[in-house]
Design a protein around this motif. Structure first.
Motif, PDB file in Angstrom:
ATOM      1  N   GLN A   1       0.762  -1.405  -0.028  1.00  0.00           N
ATOM      2  CA  GLN A   1      -0.105   0.014  -0.039  1.00  0.00           C
ATOM      3  C   GLN A   1       0.875   1.330   0.009  1.00  0.00           C
ATOM      4  O   GLN A   1       1.776   1.393   0.874  1.00  0.00           O
ATOM      5  CB  GLN A   1      -0.890   0.042   1.141  1.00  0.00           C
ATOM      6  CG  GLN A   1      -1.885   1.141   1.234  1.00  0.00           C
ATOM      7  CD  GLN A   1      -2.421   1.234   2.617  1.00  0.00           C
ATOM      8  OE1 GLN A   1      -2.161   1.993   3.535  1.00  0.00           O
ATOM      9  NE2 GLN A   1      -3.810   0.236   2.785  1.00  0.00           N
ATOM     10  N   GLY A   2       0.614   2.364  -1.020  1.00  0.00           N
ATOM     11  CA  GLY A   2       1.296   3.266  -1.099  1.00  0.00           C
ATOM     12  C   GLY A   2       2.732   3.359  -1.409  1.00  0.00           C
ATOM     13  O   GLY A   2       3.419   4.365  -1.542  1.00  0.00           O
TER      14      GLY A   2
ATOM     15  N   SER B   1       5.824   3.752  -3.386  1.00  0.00           N
ATOM     16  CA  SER B   1       5.958   4.432  -4.673  1.00  0.00           C
ATOM     17  C   SER B   1       7.197   4.084  -5.431  1.00  0.00           C
ATOM     18  O   SER B   1       7.827   4.887  -6.141  1.00  0.00           O
ATOM     19  CB  SER B   1       5.954   6.025  -4.419  1.00  0.00           C
ATOM     20  OG  SER B   1       6.461   6.392  -3.206  1.00  0.00           O
TER      21      SER B   1
END
Ligand SMILES: *Cc1c(COP(=O)(O)O)cnc(C)c1O
Length: 414
Positions: free
Chosen positions: A372-373, A375
């Motif tokens: 999750q998240g 990058s």
């Protein structure tokens, strides 16, 4: 489903040809940094017994202690603190900031406004509990010049104030149109600060910068660096966490901020995550090279389609972010939908702009992530307003990154 147009395929071929020299340079840096990582693993005698974790208090965690030393070696630091207990990069950077300051001191940011999430740490607007303002610590910042460079004259004058006890430098462009600072430029800043204020500690927010160059900011004279494990150094494998590396005394103080003054870095169960953190670091230089190649390819392809992107495909890079100004809301939405539908995870969902707290306009985000998240995985986001700039980063493999971008550009240009 991915739909890649004939035109995009044709231009993609031209771009790859054009970028060949840049790709070779990126691969050279990746080889250099992989060697750095391997040598650190060897020196610190990483073994299978490092991979099992502890529970409870987490005393005598061989993996945790070895990983700290491996990170210290890789970043040429005296000491390091690598913990899944850091919620994210913001948490690690905040602990590093707190480690350098005492009530009455001043923090000086020399690269303009820090990353959005750090503004609450400073307590810019509300002196909230636990913020710098709350503890009576001052904050000042020096804007970048119009050309997006550090203002060396101002740095010299403002840093000479003896109440300035800590300097914050942000290496990456973050989500703005400034450029990333090269490690050489970080070295210049450090030299200027030392001349006028040798007692001040220098922290570099290293998010998105790790392994993009052969050198890291500690080698440029910084006292501390900090970053997120779901960005570059986690190699797409680390499930969560952050790190701090640098001067031993400051790393110890940061550990006390993370836990308590009586505990520091000596406890903290790793709950079976050690292997993932080691393995992530092992992959990191390569994955960063894949993200860089994806960004260079994207920049070159956008240029073929007449769009303004920064950095240019042939410019030197010190972070993995690619900004592309798409010129219209419609293009921005289509590009993001294309990135999403080209992902391995959540490809069937459609990203929509929304009013994210803290922004004065809508924001759109596209990412189909394993973590999750994270990058370092291919993702694109940006505020939906003029000049409709999308910030693209990541790509754990160049192949998937290239396909994602071709899908996005096809979606945008049909
Ligand atoms: C990502 C990032 C941070 C911290 O972000 P988290 O989302 O908290 O990990 C800080 N500074 C920069 C420049 C960043 O890119």
């Amino acid at each position: 489903m991915m739909v890649i147009s004939e035109k995009v395929l044709k231009y993609a071929g031209i771009c790859e040809e054009k970028c060949r020299g840049r790709f070779a340079e990126i691969e050279r840096v990746s080889l250099f940094n992989t060697q750095k990582v391997l040598e650190a693993f060897q020196k610190e005698k990483v073994s299978e017994s490092c991979f099992s974790g502890t529970t409870g208090y987490g005393y005598d965690d061989l993996g945790r202690e070895t990983l700290d030393r491996v990170y210290a070696d890789v970043f040429r630091a005296e000491s390091a603190l690598v913990r899944i207990g850091f919620v994210n990069g913001t948490h690690a950077i905040s602990a590093a900031i707190m480690a350098m300051l005492a009530p009455g001191d001043v923090l000086l940011s020399v690269t303009g406004s820090p990353y959005d999430t750090l503004r609450s740490t400073i307590g810019e607007n509300d002196k909230r509990h636990g913020s710098l303002r709350f503890y009576g610590i001052g904050y000042r910042q020096i804007e970048l010049t119009d050309a997006g460079c550090p203002d060396f004259d101002k740095i010299r004058t403002e840093a000479s104030d003896r109440s300035v006890k800590a300097i914050l430098i942000q290496r990456s462009r973050g989500y703005s149109l400034r450029k990333a600072l090269s490690v050489d430029t970080v070295a210049e800043i450090c030299a200027r600060v030392r001349e006028v204020n040798p007692g001040a500690s220098i922290l570099v927010d290293n998010c998105y910068g790790e392994f993009t160059e052969e050198k890291e900011p500690i080698e440029a004279g910084a006292d501390l660096i900090a970053g997120s494990l779901i960005k570059n150094p986690g190699g797409g494998i680390a499930p969560a966490g952050g790190y701090i590396a640098g001067r031993r005394d400051l790393v110890e103080k940061a550990a006390m901020c993370l836990t308590t003054p009586g505990i520091g870095g000596e406890c903290g169960a790793t709950l079976g995550n050690n292997r993932l953190l080691f393995q992530g670091l092992y992959f990191a230089p390569h994955c960063v090279s894949q993200a860089l190649k994806t960004a260079v390819f994207c920049s070159a392809l956008m240029e073929e389609f007449g769009m303004v992107s920064s950095p240019k495909w042939n410019e030197k890079r010190s972070d993995i972010i690619q900004a592309v100004s798409l010129g219209s809301r419609d293009r921005m939405l289509k590009f993001c939908k294309g990135i999403q539908s080209g992902s391995a995870v959540d490809a069937y969902v459609s990203p929509e702009p929304w009013n994210m707290p803290g922004y004065d306009c809508e924001v759109i985000m596209a990412a189909g992530n394993f973590i999750q998240g994270a990058s370092l995985e291919l993702s694109a986001d940006g505020p939906v307003r003029e000049p409709y700039t999308i910030y693209l980063q990541g790509g754990l493999t160049y192949e998937a990154g290239k396909l994602g971008i071709m899908n996005a550009v096809s979606a945008m240009t049909v």
